[in-house]
Design a protein around this motif. Structure first.
Motif, PDB file in Angstrom:
ATOM      1  N   GLY A  49       0.781  -1.282   0.124  1.00  0.00           N
ATOM      2  CA  GLY A  49      -0.053  -0.207  -0.051  1.00  0.00           C
ATOM      3  C   GLY A  49       0.877   1.313  -0.037  1.00  0.00           C
ATOM      4  N   ILE A  50       0.416   2.341  -0.848  1.00  0.00           N
ATOM      5  CA  ILE A  50       0.919   3.435  -0.989  1.00  0.00           C
ATOM      6  C   ILE A  50       0.196   4.648  -0.896  1.00  0.00           C
ATOM      7  N   ALA A  51       0.262   5.822  -0.396  1.00  0.00           N
ATOM      8  CA  ALA A  51      -0.475   7.132  -0.723  1.00  0.00           C
ATOM      9  C   ALA A  51       0.291   8.244  -0.414  1.00  0.00           C
ATOM     10  N   LEU A  52       0.024   9.331  -1.236  1.00  0.00           N
ATOM     11  CA  LEU A  52       0.939  10.668  -1.254  1.00  0.00           C
ATOM     12  C   LEU A  52      -0.018  11.721  -0.998  1.00  0.00           C
ATOM     13  N   SER A  53       0.547  12.584   0.018  1.00  0.00           N
ATOM     14  CA  SER A  53      -0.416  13.749   0.558  1.00  0.00           C
ATOM     15  C   SER A  53      -0.615  14.461  -0.787  1.00  0.00           C
ATOM     16  N   THR A  54      -1.817  15.489  -0.570  1.00  0.00           N
ATOM     17  CA  THR A  54      -2.193  15.961  -1.570  1.00  0.00           C
ATOM     18  C   THR A  54      -1.217  17.327  -1.838  1.00  0.00           C
ATOM     19  N   ASP A  55      -0.316  17.571  -0.556  1.00  0.00           N
ATOM     20  CA  ASP A  55       0.790  18.546  -0.918  1.00  0.00           C
ATOM     21  C   ASP A  55       2.107  17.843  -1.154  1.00  0.00           C
ATOM     22  N   ASN A  56       1.995  16.757  -1.796  1.00  0.00           N
ATOM     23  CA  ASN A  56       3.191  16.153  -2.182  1.00  0.00           C
ATOM     24  C   ASN A  56       4.260  15.806  -0.955  1.00  0.00           C
ATOM     25  N   GLN A  57       4.064  16.396   0.227  1.00  0.00           N
ATOM     26  CA  GLN A  57       5.034  16.547   1.131  1.00  0.00           C
ATOM     27  C   GLN A  57       5.525  15.026   1.912  1.00  0.00           C
ATOM     28  N   TYR A  58       4.324  14.012   1.868  1.00  0.00           N
ATOM     29  CA  TYR A  58       4.579  12.863   2.796  1.00  0.00           C
ATOM     30  C   TYR A  58       4.191  11.808   1.847  1.00  0.00           C
ATOM     31  N   LEU A  59       4.926  10.763   1.877  1.00  0.00           N
ATOM     32  CA  LEU A  59       4.495   9.449   1.312  1.00  0.00           C
ATOM     33  C   LEU A  59       4.027   8.482   2.427  1.00  0.00           C
ATOM     34  N   TYR A  60       2.864   8.022   2.405  1.00  0.00           N
ATOM     35  CA  TYR A  60       2.543   6.855   3.597  1.00  0.00           C
ATOM     36  C   TYR A  60       2.636   5.469   2.690  1.00  0.00           C
ATOM     37  N   TYR A  61       3.147   4.466   3.562  1.00  0.00           N
ATOM     38  CA  TYR A  61       3.350   3.344   2.866  1.00  0.00           C
ATOM     39  C   TYR A  61       3.501   2.069   3.851  1.00  0.00           C
ATOM     40  N   ARG A  62       3.303   0.750   3.549  1.00  0.00           N
ATOM     41  CA  ARG A  62       3.255  -0.122   4.581  1.00  0.00           C
ATOM     42  C   ARG A  62       3.433  -1.554   3.896  1.00  0.00           C
ATOM     43  N   ALA A  63       3.889  -2.459   4.590  1.00  0.00           N
ATOM     44  CA  ALA A  63       3.660  -3.945   4.062  1.00  0.00           C
ATOM     45  C   ALA A  63       2.313  -4.532   4.036  1.00  0.00           C
ATOM     46  N   CYS A  99      -4.193  -3.747   5.439  1.00  0.00           N
ATOM     47  CA  CYS A  99      -4.937  -3.452   4.405  1.00  0.00           C
ATOM     48  C   CYS A  99      -4.216  -3.613   3.088  1.00  0.00           C
ATOM     49  N   ASP A 100      -4.659  -3.367   1.795  1.00  0.00           N
ATOM     50  CA  ASP A 100      -4.079  -3.735   0.714  1.00  0.00           C
ATOM     51  C   ASP A 100      -3.855  -2.288  -0.095  1.00  0.00           C
ATOM     52  N   GLY A 101      -4.757  -1.687  -0.221  1.00  0.00           N
ATOM     53  CA  GLY A 101      -4.719  -0.156  -0.846  1.00  0.00           C
ATOM     54  C   GLY A 101      -4.998   0.776   0.143  1.00  0.00           C
ATOM     55  N   MET A 102      -4.160   2.082  -0.060  1.00  0.00           N
ATOM     56  CA  MET A 102      -4.422   3.097   0.590  1.00  0.00           C
ATOM     57  C   MET A 102      -4.565   4.379  -0.374  1.00  0.00           C
ATOM     58  N   GLU A 103      -5.260   5.367   0.171  1.00  0.00           N
ATOM     59  CA  GLU A 103      -5.543   6.439  -0.522  1.00  0.00           C
ATOM     60  C   GLU A 103      -5.575   7.752   0.604  1.00  0.00           C
ATOM     61  N   LEU A 104      -5.474   8.992   0.325  1.00  0.00           N
ATOM     62  CA  LEU A 104      -5.608  10.168   1.159  1.00  0.00           C
ATOM     63  C   LEU A 104      -6.512  11.041   0.504  1.00  0.00           C
ATOM     64  N   ASP A 105      -7.243  11.935   1.207  1.00  0.00           N
ATOM     65  CA  ASP A 105      -7.850  13.092   0.807  1.00  0.00           C
ATOM     66  C   ASP A 105      -7.354  14.164   0.962  1.00  0.00           C
ATOM     67  N   SER A 106      -7.990  15.444   0.695  1.00  0.00           N
ATOM     68  CA  SER A 106      -7.288  16.675   1.151  1.00  0.00           C
ATOM     69  C   SER A 106      -7.129  17.166   2.399  1.00  0.00           C
ATOM     70  N   LYS A 107      -7.988  16.403   3.296  1.00  0.00           N
ATOM     71  CA  LYS A 107      -7.839  16.533   4.580  1.00  0.00           C
ATOM     72  C   LYS A 107      -6.823  15.668   5.399  1.00  0.00           C
ATOM     73  N   ASN A 108      -6.094  14.940   4.524  1.00  0.00           N
ATOM     74  CA  ASN A 108      -5.156  13.845   4.997  1.00  0.00           C
ATOM     75  C   ASN A 108      -5.777  12.890   5.802  1.00  0.00           C
ATOM     76  N   ASN A 109      -7.098  12.577   5.644  1.00  0.00           N
ATOM     77  CA  ASN A 109      -7.643  11.375   6.049  1.00  0.00           C
ATOM     78  C   ASN A 109      -7.138  10.232   5.148  1.00  0.00           C
ATOM     79  N   LEU A 110      -6.596   8.983   5.979  1.00  0.00           N
ATOM     80  CA  LEU A 110      -6.321   8.082   5.177  1.00  0.00           C
ATOM     81  C   LEU A 110      -7.172   6.948   5.075  1.00  0.00           C
ATOM     82  N   TYR A 111      -7.477   6.570   3.749  1.00  0.00           N
ATOM     83  CA  TYR A 111      -8.442   5.307   3.390  1.00  0.00           C
ATOM     84  C   TYR A 111      -7.600   3.885   3.332  1.00  0.00           C
TER      85      TYR A 111
END
Length: 397
Positions: free
Chosen positions: A259-273, A310-322
């Motif tokens: 899983g991987i997700a990029l914050s909308t401001d491009n400053q942080y990458l979230y990831y995990r096994a 989880c398998d997939g991840m995604e962020l919204d503009s408020k940095n909520n992580l799905y």
């Protein structure tokens, strides 16, 4: 281009054809291979479909018995793309535009969707084992092809990231990954595109690593290889809706960076096994800085409070992580404060897999790939399952 009804490539004839076309899939999987899913014929046992709850927030966009879809991407104009990797079967259109009545159109054309002996000299021009796609903020579709059919070894010259224009179907850029970045046992899994800094960030679930690509030069680096943040949690047992995944030798399934997700401001990458509850993030500036040593990059990793697997991840503009929570068959939302809420939980969500926002940011799409129902994780017998589906849910901004 023509649209064709989806066909059941799980038939014995199709499986036989796949074994002829993809020699990389012929050998029996070893414990080290740890396939995430397989697609021979399922059990003939009757399956009673799980009913949709009356108050379900989900809409079924498409459903089919085959091919097994892992990825989804939604482009401007409502174009929906499905991705079906060549694991142990041979989908006709591994990258496809999803049409009405569950039809698929090859994307960008039938030639790109062909992979057999007649085109093996041009691995850079064909989808070998496409895993996922991502639509950037300018509406361009980027497709990840780890080029590892059967999750065995990469095809030399095949691992790639391809930029396309969904409006025209034109291939705009092809970035190839050498073995120094994508080793023979690598499996590039998912991607996020940072147009502000002109970089791509990918997970490698074969090695357990991140891959960082400079979109201006096409050069890439492998980072955090085999570090705690890209490897499964120790002694973690991967379960989906109560079913523990053990391979044919009895060893538990262990899945690395996914899983991987990029914050909308491009400053942080979230990831995990995939196998674990550990969640991490890192400043993208650290990933882009080639002057940092491996130890300095490792020191930049921030471990966040645990979150459900989880398998997939995604962020919204408020940095909520799905999170596509395959453990419970649910879609979760984790606030920046660390509070996790269940948006939907249903029996029919058999291994929710990959997310995609649509361009307006109000609709979240995801796939179900039923990996835990496949033969490899069930002593060789595929279990009765729901159709593979693409779902859509509406979320307020």
């Amino acid at each position: 281009m023509h649209s064709f009804p989806l066909k059941n490539w799980a038939s014995p004839v199709a499986v036989a054809a796949a074994s002829l076309l993809l020699t990389a899939c012929n050998s029996t999987p070893t414990t080290a291979d740890q396939p995430r899913g397989t697609m021979p014929a399922d059990s003939t046992a009757a399956h009673v479909p799980a009913p949709a709850p009356a108050n379900s927030p989900l809409t079924i966009v498409a459903e089919f018995n085959a091919p097994q879809v892992t990825g989804v991407a939604v482009a401007p104009g409502g174009k929906i793309f499905a991705f079906s990797p060549r694991w142990d079967y041979n989908p006709t259109f591994p990258v496809a535009l999803v049409g009405a009545n569950n039809t698929l159109t090859p994307y960008p054309d039938a030639g790109w969707c062909t992979w057999n002996d007649s085109v093996k000299a041009e691995p850079q021009k064909h989808w070998i084992c496409p895993q996922a796609g991502y639509v950037d903020t300018q509406g361009m579709l980027w497709i990840v092809d780890p080029a590892a059919p059967g999750l065995k070894f990469t095809v030399p010259g095949g691992p790639k990231l391809v930029k396309t224009d969904p409006k025209t179907g034109q291939v705009l850029q092809t970035i190839l990954y050498p073995e120094s970045v994508a080793p023979r046992k690598s499996y590039l899994n998912d991607v996020r595109i940072d147009l502000q800094n002109k970089y791509a960030y990918l997970t490698d679930s074969g090695t357990g690593a991140l891959v960082v690509t400079d979109l201006k030069t096409g050069k890439s680096r492998q980072l955090l290889a085999k570090q705690p943040s890209t490897l499964p949690d120790k002694n973690f047992i991967t379960k989906a809706q109560g079913h523990a995944l053990y391979d044919p030798t009895g060893k538990p399934g262990q899945f690395k960076a996914d899983g991987i997700a990029l914050s909308t401001d491009n400053q942080y990458l979230y990831y995990r096994a995939l196998s674990g509850h550990s969640l991490y993030r890192i400043k993208t500036a650290a990933l882009r800085n080639a002057a940092l040593s491996p130890a300095q990059v490792q020191a930049a990793v921030e471990k966040l409070p645990d979150a459900p697997a989880c398998d997939g991840m995604e962020l919204d503009s408020k940095n909520n992580l799905y999170l596509t929570n395959f453990e419970e068959g649910a879609i979760l939302r984790r606030t920046p404060a660390g509070k996790t809420e269940t948006l939907v939980k249903e029996a029919r969500l058999e291994w929710p897999d990959t997310f995609s926002w649509d361009p307006d940011g109000q609709h979240l799409y995801f796939t179900t790939s039923a990996i835990h129902k496949t033969p490899y994780w069930n002593k060789g017998v595929g279990q009765p399952r729901e159709p593979f589906r693409i779902y859509k849910m509406t979320l307020a901004k």
